[in-house]
Structure formats: C-alpha cells, structure tokens
Design a protein around this motif. Structure first.
Motif, PDB file in Angstrom:
ATOM      1  N   UNK A  58       2.434  12.012   9.311  1.00  0.00           N
ATOM      2  CA  UNK A  58       2.463  10.556   9.479  1.00  0.00           C
ATOM      3  C   UNK A  58       3.668  10.040   8.724  1.00  0.00           C
ATOM      4  N   UNK A  82      -1.792   2.232  12.198  1.00  0.00           N
ATOM      5  CA  UNK A  82      -1.921   1.698  13.544  1.00  0.00           C
ATOM      6  C   UNK A  82      -3.231   2.166  14.169  1.00  0.00           C
ATOM      7  N   UNK A 110       6.519   4.093  12.246  1.00  0.00           N
ATOM      8  CA  UNK A 110       5.399   3.706  13.098  1.00  0.00           C
ATOM      9  C   UNK A 110       5.876   2.755  14.185  1.00  0.00           C
ATOM     10  N   UNK A 111       5.251   2.862  15.335  1.00  0.00           N
ATOM     11  CA  UNK A 111       5.563   1.920  16.412  1.00  0.00           C
ATOM     12  C   UNK A 111       4.883   0.591  16.128  1.00  0.00           C
ATOM     13  N   UNK A 112       5.614  -0.517  16.323  1.00  0.00           N
ATOM     14  CA  UNK A 112       4.916  -1.805  16.211  1.00  0.00           C
ATOM     15  C   UNK A 112       3.795  -1.838  17.258  1.00  0.00           C
ATOM     16  N   UNK A 161       5.123   6.541   7.692  1.00  0.00           N
ATOM     17  CA  UNK A 161       4.851   5.101   7.765  1.00  0.00           C
ATOM     18  C   UNK A 161       6.074   4.278   8.154  1.00  0.00           C
ATOM     19  N   UNK A 162       7.275   4.792   7.879  1.00  0.00           N
ATOM     20  CA  UNK A 162       8.485   4.033   8.224  1.00  0.00           C
ATOM     21  C   UNK A 162       8.815   4.109   9.704  1.00  0.00           C
ATOM     22  N   UNK A 205      -2.208  -0.048   6.497  1.00  0.00           N
ATOM     23  CA  UNK A 205      -0.931  -0.032   7.222  1.00  0.00           C
ATOM     24  C   UNK A 205      -1.006   0.844   8.469  1.00  0.00           C
ATOM     25  N   UNK A 251      -2.213   8.200   0.957  1.00  0.00           N
ATOM     26  CA  UNK A 251      -0.951   8.171   1.699  1.00  0.00           C
ATOM     27  C   UNK A 251      -0.354   9.576   1.772  1.00  0.00           C
ATOM     28  N   UNK A 311      -3.376   2.420   1.913  1.00  0.00           N
ATOM     29  CA  UNK A 311      -2.465   3.117   2.845  1.00  0.00           C
ATOM     30  C   UNK A 311      -3.012   2.984   4.264  1.00  0.00           C
ATOM     31  N   UNK A 365       3.648  -4.656   8.510  1.00  0.00           N
ATOM     32  CA  UNK A 365       2.456  -5.475   8.688  1.00  0.00           C
ATOM     33  C   UNK A 365       1.247  -4.709   8.143  1.00  0.00           C
ATOM     34  N   UNK A 370       0.776  -1.230   0.000  1.00  0.00           N
ATOM     35  CA  UNK A 370       0.000   0.000   0.000  1.00  0.00           C
ATOM     36  C   UNK A 370       0.805   1.276   0.000  1.00  0.00           C
TER      37      UNK A 370
END
Lengths: 451, 311
Positions: free
Chosen positions: B167, B156, B172-174, B169-170, B154, B303, B151, A85, A72
C-alpha cells in the motif's frame, strides 16, 4: 433513568447520516474546528488523546498537538502537513456524520473536489481578520461546480476581532453575493471561534447579536435528502441475479443502487442504450418486497419481459428517459500527475458502464482564483479545471450533472495503467448563466464566458 | 407489501434513510461492483464480527442467488475454538468455498520465525500475500473500518495493491462520487473495504437489528485470563501465562477477535446484544486501543503493516 442513560438511549435511536466536507487554507484553523467538533461532541477517545499526548511529549511539545489526531500518516507527521483526504466519524443524538477532512495544501483542488463529490454540505472557513481571499473564492467555486447543496461560511477567529458584528456582516455579505452568483443554492454564515469554542458546538456568550444556529446545530438540522418529485428516476444495472436453482429456476433480477428519484411497481420503463421497453414487475429491497423504492437504496428490480439487459445498462421511466449520446460536453477536474491532452484515448466510467473514449477538444481552462478562462489550453495538468469535449465509442445515457450528481458524473481513466485521470461533470459548469458569472466577478476579458 | 426502509421522523423528509439503511445500501453497492468488475474476488474471513457482517451483507446483496465469492481465512494457529466453530458452520450452511492460509505451516517450514514476544498477527502478512498470488485473487474484501485507526482513516474503499501487495498512501487514486476504479494490471489486486464508513457502534446496532449470530466470546462469560501489557489474555497452549504471570478467572468479553496472543478481553457483564451496545456507547476507549497489542507497538504500526500488505 439517569441523565447518562437517557443520553445513551437518544444516541442509539434511529438517526440519519450527513456527509459533509471542510475546506480551509492552512492557517484558517480548520484542524482546530475539526478538533473542536470531535472533542465537544465527545467523539475523541481517551486512548486516542493519550497517544497524541505521548507523541507531542516525544517531540518536546508541551501541549498536546491536536493536529496529530487527524494527521494519520508517517510522512504527514514528519512534515507536519496533511497529504490526503481523511474521513472521520462522529455522532450526536440527532445525527451521524461522515466528515471528509480535505487538506488545504498545494494539491487543494483535487482534494477538495474528492471531498465535495460525496458531500451534502461544505464548510468554508475564513479568517475574520483577512476576510474573503482568493482561497475562499476557490472553495466557493469548487462547492458550486460540484453542486454541493448546502454551503456554510464559518467566519473563524472572531475572538481576534473583538467579536465585532460589522466585521462578520461585511464578510458574510461579500461571500454570499459571490457564492450566489455561482449558483450555490443555500448559504449559511456563522461567526465562530474554533479555538475558544464560540458557536461551534455551544452558543457564544460573546456574540449576543448573532441569533442563528451553531455549526453543529446547523449540521444536525439541514435536510439531508432532496424532494423526490424533483428528480427523475435512474437505475444503473450493476449485476444480473440469476440463481438458476430448482427453487428459483426462472428468477432474473437486475441489481443496483437507485441513483436518483423513485421506482414503482407497475411503472413503464425504458432500458438504455437499447431503448427496449417493459414494466416493473417487482422490487426487492434487500430481502423485502416493496411497492416503491428510492435513492440511494440498493434494490433488485424484476421486469415483466425477458429482455437482454446487462451491467452498464440504465433503467429509467419511459416518460423521463435520458437521450443517449456519444458526444459529451463537460467540465473536468484533472486529478492525475500526468497531463490530459487533446487526442488522448481514455476510458470513461459512467455509473456502471465503462467505455472507450477520445478527448476531442479542450476549449478552455478555468482559473479558480478569479474565474477567468484561458481558451484552448491544449492540455490540463494536475488540479486544473477545464471544459472538455469527449467522443465515446458507445452511447451513454448521461444526464446533466445539474440534474443528477450521480448520473451526470464520470471518471476518465488511463487505459494503460488504470490511473484515474479526471473527475467529470456533464453539462454547464455553474448553475447560473455565463453572463451572470462574468458580471459578478467583473471579468475584464472581452472573450466572454463559456463556463 | 411494505417498504423496507426505516423512515425517520423529524426534520428529514419521509424519504431519508436511517443511517443503518444508508450504510447497508452503500456496502451492498460495493459488493455488487466487485462482482460485476472482477474475475476472482475473495472475502477475508476471520470469524470475527466484521467478517461475519460482511458475509451477511454479501448474502443480502445477491439473494436469492449464492454469494459469488469464496472466503479466505488467514489462520494464525492461535484461534479461539468458538470462532473456528462458527466459521465452519457458516461455510457449510451457505455452501461456500473456504481457503486457509496457515501461519503455523510457514513457521513449521522455516519460512517464518516465531517472534520473541509471541505475537502472531504481524506474521500474517506473508501467508496472506502469497495466498493471494497463488490463487490469483484480484479483489480481496477486508472488514477494515476507517474509524478504527488513523492510517485507516486515509484508506480508500477500493485500494490498489502492487504485485507485492504493498500500500502506498502517496499513490492512492482519488475516490470520487460512488465511481470506484478497480482497474489493475495482472499480478496487482484491489483491497476492497465495504465497511469503510461504519463505526464500531454502527456494526453492533446493525448486528442487533438483523439478529446476526456471533461467536460467544463477544459476550460476557467466565474465562481464565492473565495480565500482559495491561491486557487480559486468554491462558492456553499458545504461550501464556509465563512464570511471572498468574491466571485468574474473570468475567470478560472480547471487543475484537483476532489472534489469542494479541487480542485482549475487557471486564464486562454485558451478556446480550443490547447490553454490549450500551457498554460500547458509553466506553471512552476505542476498540483497538482497549484490546489490540499489535497496534501499540509504534505510532505508525498499522500504517507500516498496511504498507507491507497487511489490511
């Protein structure tokens, strides 16, 4: 009713929800399997397919690239890789599914741990031509560590081995022995071809020798909840509801989601960490009064006594209350880019409670490839899995992760910038004894096991 | 007394929750986490079905006490009157506080310029982010669902935004188990998506189960519309139709409600919740694919807007 409306009526009837995760390395055909599940369960929409066709044409590809359905992000499409994920949704008349689609790339461990943490089932993909490889063992180990209740071994690309039963049988046997040695409670092996559609949604006509379910049939029928009698009740208090209105001048309710087991009106309970006791006077399940409520319902509980209870406390049956501790022995998966070191000050988030803590020891680091252990590594870096000893500033009502995935899990957080550092699981790592694990993987190491 | 959960027959244990009960329980848990951990949360409220559903869940989560959040409407100036009406009625009925960030004000003051294509959804980002800063909101609930757009798949549940609301995306907290990490520095905030795991069909089935009132434009009715970029847009003072476009009266309904300039209606004869659900279950088009012009601008439109601070 026409056949079409019958199908609709079925799809709209009450169903349950199953969360599952997929694991597979780049060339195992995971995208194809996910694409096949979505496509054959009619969960891909016309405009999504058109967008993929357009994008594929725009890059000079002749056939639509189904990986574009799942990748995505701009960087993912540019580089042709999966970064993160993603969660996908599809439904059949029998069940709704939430799929944690975890990429098999470099950062595989933390991604798979993330996906597996909420999964009730994990699908591990194997290429029939290659059999059980290191990556397969890693996936099995992560599923075992995270205590995913059901594991499916999907032996893919059966079309490339002439749909031969002995090939499947050998892989299934090797994997089952390995996963069982780690304590994976239930393993189902299914021979498939994701590309040709064999045994994914439709039974294969090429493998008469296989009498088991297709992947989808299995997903539809696997039990999604555990027997409540096995689980001790745990109720972390999230929020205290006190309207203080003329209508409800004295109402005091403890709101939360039941983490495990069941609560009953009239039950004697203990509040942790204070140890005070009371009795459940009433349970409200989002507006309806109930005699019993169970995990994972969000409820509000009232007690017969006015106790000092706040967010972070845990309510448990007095007969089964956990013993609060400030010394936590756990397995952690390190998920941050900066290292976790001995002596580091962290925050520990457990259920609704966040406390200060310090990393006292890192006794060992686990190598997932062969399950060998590396003693006293001093630090854990991204994607490492290791044992840690943590001392907390306040007592925690912690269970073993083996007993409750919800009250046995925690996060370590960097107090400086809030980064999530590690995913923690209290107690023993695997469901079997260290000796059994060591024997099963035939480790040459004399120092033995503490995993 | 009765137990409140719907018990499902079949292969599952008697303690399995129905999918709607499971989604409801999860969303309520998320609302309560935010109430427990943040100082100044706000619910982004457009008057559409997702925000009305969020408010309904928040009311359930804290009953019999009041919802401990205020509402924020980013007003594009091109609203459907039915939507403003229900917004104001809900605010009054539940004694809520409503903040409004007005795109029209920004255009009038010269801080934003009207786009040549007339779309106002892309103009919402600046008023939204400035309002968040001005009011020092530290948690902002959005009705975004992961099934809407890739988008968003992905995204959270707790999504950290920097002081510019961006934002990344790289970075982001798991997100593990149900342990949401809401830590943030002063100036940063967290976007929270309690409906992350709901699909469009789940939303409608839950609305039917709970008998939640929605703006009438979600149900089939006669309306003056004209065709632009393959979508039926409502004629009105906001800027349509142009000379080459002709108005006709059709029986339509809306699947999503946003700005009039970029939300298209679909031909429909579904006048009841039951009929709407049947129609959606049979549809081969996604909600956004069918009716949102702003998402069609480029492959990464959503995105890119999310990176800038949009939801």
């Amino acid at each position: 009713m026409t056949r079409h409306t019958e199908e609709l009526a079925e799809q709209l009837s009450a169903t349950t929800l199953l969360r599952f995760a997929t694991a597979g390395s780049v060339d195992d055909g995971k995208s194809t399997l996910v694409g096949r599940l979505l496509h054959d369960s009619k969960s891909i929409f016309t405009d999504q397919l058109e967008a993929v066709e357009q994008a594929s044409l725009g890059r000079g590809q002749e056939a639509p690239d189904l990986a574009l359905l799942t990748d995505g992000l701009r960087a993912e499409r540019e580089q042709g890789i999966t970064i993160d994920v993603a969660y996908r949704y599809f439904a059949t008349p029998r069940r709704r599914f939430i799929l944690a689609d975890t990429p098999g790339h470099v950062q595989y461990t933390r991604n798979m741990v993330t996906g597996a943490s909420t999964a009730e089932l994990a699908v591990v993909l194997v290429d029939a031509r290659n059999g059980v490889v290191e990556q397969t063992r890693r996936h099995a180990a992560v599923a075992a560590l995270l205590r995913v209740p059901h594991v499916v071994l999907a032996v893919n690309k059966m079309d490339l081995v002439d749909y031969a039963e002995p090939v499947f049988a050998a892989i299934a046997e090797e994997f089952t022995a390995y996963a069982a040695s780690l304590g994976v409670p239930e393993i189902t092996a299914i021979p498939i071809s994701a590309l040709a559609g064999d045994n994914v949604v439709k039974p294969s006509s090429h493998m008469d020798w296989y009498g088991g379910p297709t992947v989808l049939e299995h997903l539809e029928t696997v039990p999604s909840t555990h027997d409540l009698s096995d689980c001790k009740a745990r109720f972390p208090v999230q929020y205290v509801i006190r309207p203080q209105t003329t209508e409800h001048p004295d109402y005091r309710g403890y709101a939360g989601q039941i983490a495990s087991g069941a609560l009953r009106v009239g039950e004697a309970v203990t509040v942790l960490p204070s140890g005070r006791t009371s009795t459940i006077a009433g349970i409200d399940v989002l507006g309806k009064s109930a005699d019993i409520a169970w995990a994972p319902q969000s409820v509000t509980v009232r007690l017969t006594d006015d106790l000092d209870i706040s967010r972070g406390d845990l309510i448990a049956p007095s007969a089964d209350a956990p013993a609060p501790t400030q010394d936590v022995l756990a397995t952690v998966c390190h998920v941050a880019d900066s290292a976790l070191v001995v002596g580091q000050r962290v925050l520990l988030k457990h259920t609704t409670r966040t406390v200060k803590a310090i990393v006292k020891e890192i006794p060992s680091r686990l190598t997932l490839d062969d399950l060998s252990q590396h003693p006293e590594p001093g630090q854990l870096v991204a994607n490492d899995i290791g044992r840690v000893v943590i001392r907390t500033a306040e007592p925690l009502a912690l269970d073993a992760y083996a007993d409750s995935r919800r009250t046995g899990s925690f996060l370590l957080i960097d107090p400086a910038d809030g980064t999530t550092l590690a995913a923690g699981m209290a107690g023993d790592a695997f469901a079997v004894t260290a000796e059994a694990v060591a024997e099963a993987v035939a480790v040459q190491d004399d120092e033995g096991w503490d995993f | 007394m009765t137990t409140a959960a719907t018990v499902t027959e079949g292969t599952d244990s008697p303690y399995a929750l129905s999918h709607l009960d499971a989604l409801e329980s999860e969303a309520v848990h998320i609302f309560r986490e935010v109430a427990g951990e943040f100082e100044r949360p706000v619910i982004l409220f457009s008057g559409g079905k997702d925000s009305i559903l969020m408010l309904h869940l928040a009311l359930k989560a804290f009953a019999p006490a009041a919802v401990p959040f205020s509402l924020l409407h980013v007003d594009t100036g091109h609203n459907f009157p039915e939507v403003l009406d229900i917004r104001d009625r809900l605010v009054a009925e539940h004694g809520l506080r409503l903040h409004v960030a007005s795109v029209q004000d920004y255009i009038d003051s010269g801080a934003l310029r009207e786009r040549p294509d007339g779309l106002r959804n892309p103009l919402q980002t600046l008023p939204l982010t400035e309002k968040i800063q001005a009011e020092r909101f530290d948690a902002v609930f959005g009705g975004g669902r992961r099934d809407e757009e890739k988008a968003r798949a992905k995204e959270r549940v707790f999504s950290l935004r920097d002081e510019f609301s961006q934002w990344d995306p790289r970075r982001q907290r798991p997100e593990l188990w149900q342990l949401y990490n809401g830590r943030h520095a002063p100036g940063e905030h967290v976007r929270v998506f309690p409906l992350s795991n709901w699909t469009e069909l789940d939303v409608w089935q839950y609305i039917e189960r709970e008998q939640i009132e929605l703006p009438e434009i979600y149900f089939a009715h006669e309306r003056e519309v004209f065709k632009r970029s393959g979508m039926w847009l409502t004629a009105g003072e906001w800027g349509g139709p142009k000379d080459s476009e002709t108005v006709e009266t059709r029986q339509v309904r809306y699947r999503t409600v946003g700005d009039m300039s970029c939300t298209g209606a679909v031909d429909s004869d579904a006048t009841t919740l039951e009929a709407v659900i049947t129609e959606i279950a049979a549809s081969r088009l996604t909600e956004r694919g069918a009716t949102r012009a702003d998402d069609k601008m480029s492959e990464a439109a959503m995105e890119d807007r999310k990176r800038e601070g949009y939801f």
